[in-house]
Design an enzyme around this catalytic site. Structure first.
Site, PDB file in Angstrom:
ATOM      1  N   LEU A  80       0.814  -1.216   0.000  1.00  0.00           N
ATOM      2  CA  LEU A  80       0.000   0.000   0.000  1.00  0.00           C
ATOM      3  C   LEU A  80       0.849   1.268   0.000  1.00  0.00           C
ATOM      4  O   LEU A  80       0.446   2.296  -0.531  1.00  0.00           O
ATOM      5  CB  LEU A  80      -0.925   0.025   1.219  1.00  0.00           C
ATOM      6  CG  LEU A  80      -1.989  -1.064   1.298  1.00  0.00           C
ATOM      7  CD1 LEU A  80      -2.720  -0.978   2.630  1.00  0.00           C
ATOM      8  CD2 LEU A  80      -2.976  -0.933   0.143  1.00  0.00           C
ATOM      9  N   GLY A  81       1.982   1.206   0.631  1.00  0.00           N
ATOM     10  CA  GLY A  81       2.821   2.398   0.743  1.00  0.00           C
ATOM     11  C   GLY A  81       4.166   2.072   1.339  1.00  0.00           C
ATOM     12  O   GLY A  81       4.448   0.943   1.740  1.00  0.00           O
ATOM     13  N   GLY A 105       9.908   5.880   5.805  1.00  0.00           N
ATOM     14  CA  GLY A 105      11.182   5.657   6.448  1.00  0.00           C
ATOM     15  C   GLY A 105      11.141   4.517   7.442  1.00  0.00           C
ATOM     16  O   GLY A 105      12.157   3.896   7.743  1.00  0.00           O
ATOM     17  N   PHE A 106       9.944   4.195   7.947  1.00  0.00           N
ATOM     18  CA  PHE A 106       9.797   3.130   8.937  1.00  0.00           C
ATOM     19  C   PHE A 106       9.790   1.756   8.299  1.00  0.00           C
ATOM     20  O   PHE A 106      10.086   0.764   8.943  1.00  0.00           O
ATOM     21  CB  PHE A 106       8.490   3.313   9.710  1.00  0.00           C
ATOM     22  CG  PHE A 106       7.275   3.358   8.829  1.00  0.00           C
ATOM     23  CD1 PHE A 106       6.683   2.200   8.372  1.00  0.00           C
ATOM     24  CD2 PHE A 106       6.747   4.573   8.416  1.00  0.00           C
ATOM     25  CE1 PHE A 106       5.583   2.233   7.545  1.00  0.00           C
ATOM     26  CE2 PHE A 106       5.644   4.618   7.590  1.00  0.00           C
ATOM     27  CZ  PHE A 106       5.058   3.454   7.138  1.00  0.00           C
ATOM     28  N   GLY A 107       9.389   1.668   7.006  1.00  0.00           N
ATOM     29  CA  GLY A 107       9.247   0.374   6.349  1.00  0.00           C
ATOM     30  C   GLY A 107       8.108   0.390   5.347  1.00  0.00           C
ATOM     31  O   GLY A 107       7.845   1.407   4.698  1.00  0.00           O
ATOM     32  N   LYS A 123       1.574  -2.722   8.975  1.00  0.00           N
ATOM     33  CA  LYS A 123       2.744  -1.853   8.974  1.00  0.00           C
ATOM     34  C   LYS A 123       3.940  -2.686   9.419  1.00  0.00           C
ATOM     35  O   LYS A 123       4.063  -3.063  10.582  1.00  0.00           O
ATOM     36  CB  LYS A 123       2.521  -0.670   9.925  1.00  0.00           C
ATOM     37  CG  LYS A 123       3.695   0.288  10.021  1.00  0.00           C
ATOM     38  CD  LYS A 123       3.361   1.413  10.997  1.00  0.00           C
ATOM     39  CE  LYS A 123       4.530   2.348  11.189  1.00  0.00           C
ATOM     40  NZ  LYS A 123       4.210   3.432  12.157  1.00  0.00           N
ATOM     41  N   ASP A 153       4.408  14.281  14.741  1.00  0.00           N
ATOM     42  CA  ASP A 153       4.706  13.981  13.336  1.00  0.00           C
ATOM     43  C   ASP A 153       3.440  14.072  12.489  1.00  0.00           C
ATOM     44  O   ASP A 153       3.176  13.224  11.641  1.00  0.00           O
ATOM     45  CB  ASP A 153       5.332  12.593  13.209  1.00  0.00           C
ATOM     46  CG  ASP A 153       6.045  12.399  11.862  1.00  0.00           C
ATOM     47  OD1 ASP A 153       6.421  13.414  11.247  1.00  0.00           O
ATOM     48  OD2 ASP A 153       6.225  11.242  11.448  1.00  0.00           O
TER      49      ASP A 153
END
Length: 465
Positions: free
Chosen positions: A158-159, A162-164, A180, A277
Site C-alpha cells: 500500500l505504501g 522511512g519506517f518500512g 505496517k 509527526d
C-alpha cells in the site's frame, strides 16, 4: 528363635518329616539348606519369630552362607506392593503437577513479557500516574500475517516510508487489514513500535486510526490496523488527477476531522498526547473519506499539569516542525498546532510546503502564502481544481486560521479547542503576527541531535513586501 536341623542323604522329604514331628505347635517361618558333618545334606528350619539368621556352626567350624527362604503372608506382600504403588503414583503426580505449573508460568510469562516491556520502556522520561491498566491488544502470529498478505506480495503493498512498508491483507474470516511492517534498518525501532502499540490501544476516537493488533516474532515487528481503502491524504491533494475528487466541502470536512482528532489527543482523552509527526501522509481516509490520524511512533505522553517537554533527539518531518522544536527540542501541544497550520495550507493549495515558490529557492509554501496574504491576493493560493467549488469566505477563514497556527512564538498560537470553534464559528479572528519559520535550500545547523525524514531547515522572519 528356634531352629531344627534334619539330615538327608537321598530322601528329599526330610523337611516334611521334621515339619510333622518337631515343634508341631509352631508354624515354620523360614528354612535354608545346610551342610551336615557326615557329608549329607539337610535343611535348617526356623519356627516362631525370626529374630536371628546368623550362620549355623557345624562341629565348631563355620559353615558357608546359605540362601534363606522366608515365609510371609500373602496379604503382607500385597500391602507392600500397594505401598510401592502409592509411592510411584505420588511421585508421578508430583512431577506432573510441577511440570504443569512450570508450563503455565512459562506461557503466562511469554504472553505478558512484551506487554511489561512496553510499559517499562514507554514510561522513560515520563511521570504519569494511573497507567498500570493491562493492555488488551490482540497478538497476531507471523504465520497469520504471511497468509493474509500472500507472503508480503508486492501486489499487496500500500505504501512505503522511512519506517518500512505497509501491506494490505485479508484474514481468514474475510476482514481486510493494513499491516505496517517495520524495517530492520528503520529509525523507528522497538521503542517507537512499543510506543505506538500502547498509545493507540488506549485511544478511541472516530478520527484516530484503530489498532487491531500487533506481531513481534523473531526480527519482525508489525502493527495491524483497520484497512483504509482510500489511502493517505497526500496521495490525493498532491496528485493533479486525484485532487479533482476532493471538492472544497470534502476538504473542509477533512480539515475539521483532523482538528477534532487533535483536540481529543490534547484535551479530551485520559492521556495528553503530543503527536509530533502530523503530516499529510499520516492522515488516512476511510471509505467515506473521513480522516483518521495515524502513526503514533513519535508521539509523547504528558501527565498531570505538564504542558511542554524537552528532548535531545528531534524526530519528525522538517517542513512540519515548529521552530522551537526543530531548533531547541522544545515541544508542546502548540507544536502539533503548528503542524496543523502547515497541513491546512497544503489542503487549501494542493502543494507541498517543501516546494520552491521563489526565484532564489528560499521561499516555501508558508512564505509564499504569507506574501500573497499581505499583498491582498490570498485567493491565488487556492488549488486550481477548486476554482468552481470554493466558498471564498470559508477558504479565506481557513487560510486566516492557518496563519494563526503558524506564528513564530508558541504562546501566540491558539490551542485546538479554539481552532475547532474558529472553524465552525463566524466571529472575527485576531490578526496574525509575523510568521517565522520555513524550509529552503539554505539551512542552519543546530547543536541538537536531530533525526527526521527530510534534510534541511532555515529559520527566518518573513516580512511583507
Amino acid at each position: 528363635m528356634s531352629a531344627t536341623y534334619g539330615s538327608q542323604k537321598k530322601d528329599s522329604s526330610i523337611s516334611h518329616q521334621i515339619h510333622g514331628t518337631q515343634m508341631s505347635g509352631l508354624r515354620d517361618v523360614a528354612y535354608a539348606n545346610s551342610n551336615i558333618e557326615n557329608g549329607g545334606s539337610g535343611c535348617a528350619m526356623w519356627f516362631g519369630d525370626l529374630i536371628d539368621i546368623r550362620r549355623v556352626a557345624a562341629n565348631g567350624r563355620d559353615a558357608y552362607m546359605q540362601d534363606v527362604y522366608i515365609r510371609m503372608p500373602a496379604s503382607e506382600q500385597e500391602e507392600k506392593d500397594k505401598q510401592k504403588m502409592k509411592v510411584i503414583v505420588i511421585v508421578v503426580v508430583a512431577i506432573a503437577v510441577v511440570f504443569g505449573v512450570l508450563l503455565i508460568l512459562y506461557c503466562i510469562s511469554k504472553r505478558t513479557n512484551f506487554r511489561e516491556k512496553l510499559e517499562n520502556n514507554v514510561m522513560i522520561d515520563q511521570d504519569i500516574e494511573g497507567q498500570s491498566e493491562d493492555m488488551e491488544v490482540p497478538f497476531f502470529t507471523l504465520a497469520t500475517i504471511v497468509i493474509a498478505t500472500n507472503n508480503f506480495s508486492s501486489y499487496n503493498k500500500l505504501g512505503e516510508g522511512g519506517f518500512g512498508l505497509v501491506y494490505k491483507g485479508t484474514l481468514i474470516d474475510g476482514k481486510e487489514i493494513a499491516v505496517k511492517r517495520l524495517s530492520q534498518k528503520s529509525g523507528q525501532g522497538l521503542s517507537e513500535f512499543e510506543n505506538e502499540v500502547i498509545l493507540i490501544a488506549k485511544l478511541q476516537h472516530r478520527n484516530l486510526v484503530r489498532l487491531l493488533g500487533y506481531c513481534i516474532e523473531g526480527d519482525e515487528k508489525m502493527l495491524i490496523y483497520e484497512y483504509m481503502p482510500n489511502g493517505s491524504l497526500d496521495s490525493f491533494i498532491f496528485d493533479q488527477t486525484k485532487a479533482k475528487v476532493l471538492g472544497w466541502s470534502m476538504r473542509f470536512n477533512i480539515i475539521c476531522g483532523i482538528a477534532r482528532g487533535l483536540l481529543y489527543l490534547h484535551e479530551d482523552s485520559r492521556l495528553r498526547i503530543i503527536h509530533r509527526d502530523l503530516k499529510a501522509s499520516n492522515i488516512l481516509l476511510d471509505s467515506k473519506m473521513n480522516p483518521k490520524i495515524s502513526d503514533f511512533g513519535m508521539a509523547r505522553i504528558f501527565g498531570g499539569d505538564q504542558i511542554e517537554g524537552n528532548t535531545n533527539r528531534v524526530v519528525g518531518t522538517y517542513g512540519y516542525m515548529a521552530p522551537e522544536y526543530a531548533i531547541d527540542g522544545l515541544f508542546s501541544v502548540k507544536s502539533d498546532v503548528f503542524s496543523f497550520g502547515i497541513l491546512l495550507l497544503e489542503i487549501i493549495s494542493g502543494k507541498k510546503n517543501r516546494g520552491s515558490f521563489h526565484l532564489d529557492n528560499t521561499q516555501n509554501l508558508v512564505g509564499h502564502a504569507w506574501k500573497l496574504w499581505k499583498e491582498g491576493r490570498p485567493l491565488e493560493l487556492i488549488d486550481t481544481c477548486l476554482k468552481g467549488s470554493v466558498i471564498q469566505l470559508e477558504i479565506l477563514r481557513c487560510l486566516h486560521i492557518s496563519f494563526l497556527c503558524l506564528q513564530q512564538h508558541h504562546n501566540d498560537r491558539p490551542n485546538m479547542s479554539c481552532v475547532v470553534m474558529m472553524l465552525h464559528g463566524e466571529s472575527s479572528l485576531p490578526e496574525p503576527k509575523e510568521l517565522g519559520f520555513f524550509v529552503g535550500k539554505k539551512s542552519t545547523s543546530s547543536s541538537k541531535n536531530q533525526s527526521s525524514s527530510t534534510n534541511e531547515i532555515t529559520v527566518t522572519m518573513l516580512e511583507a513586501r
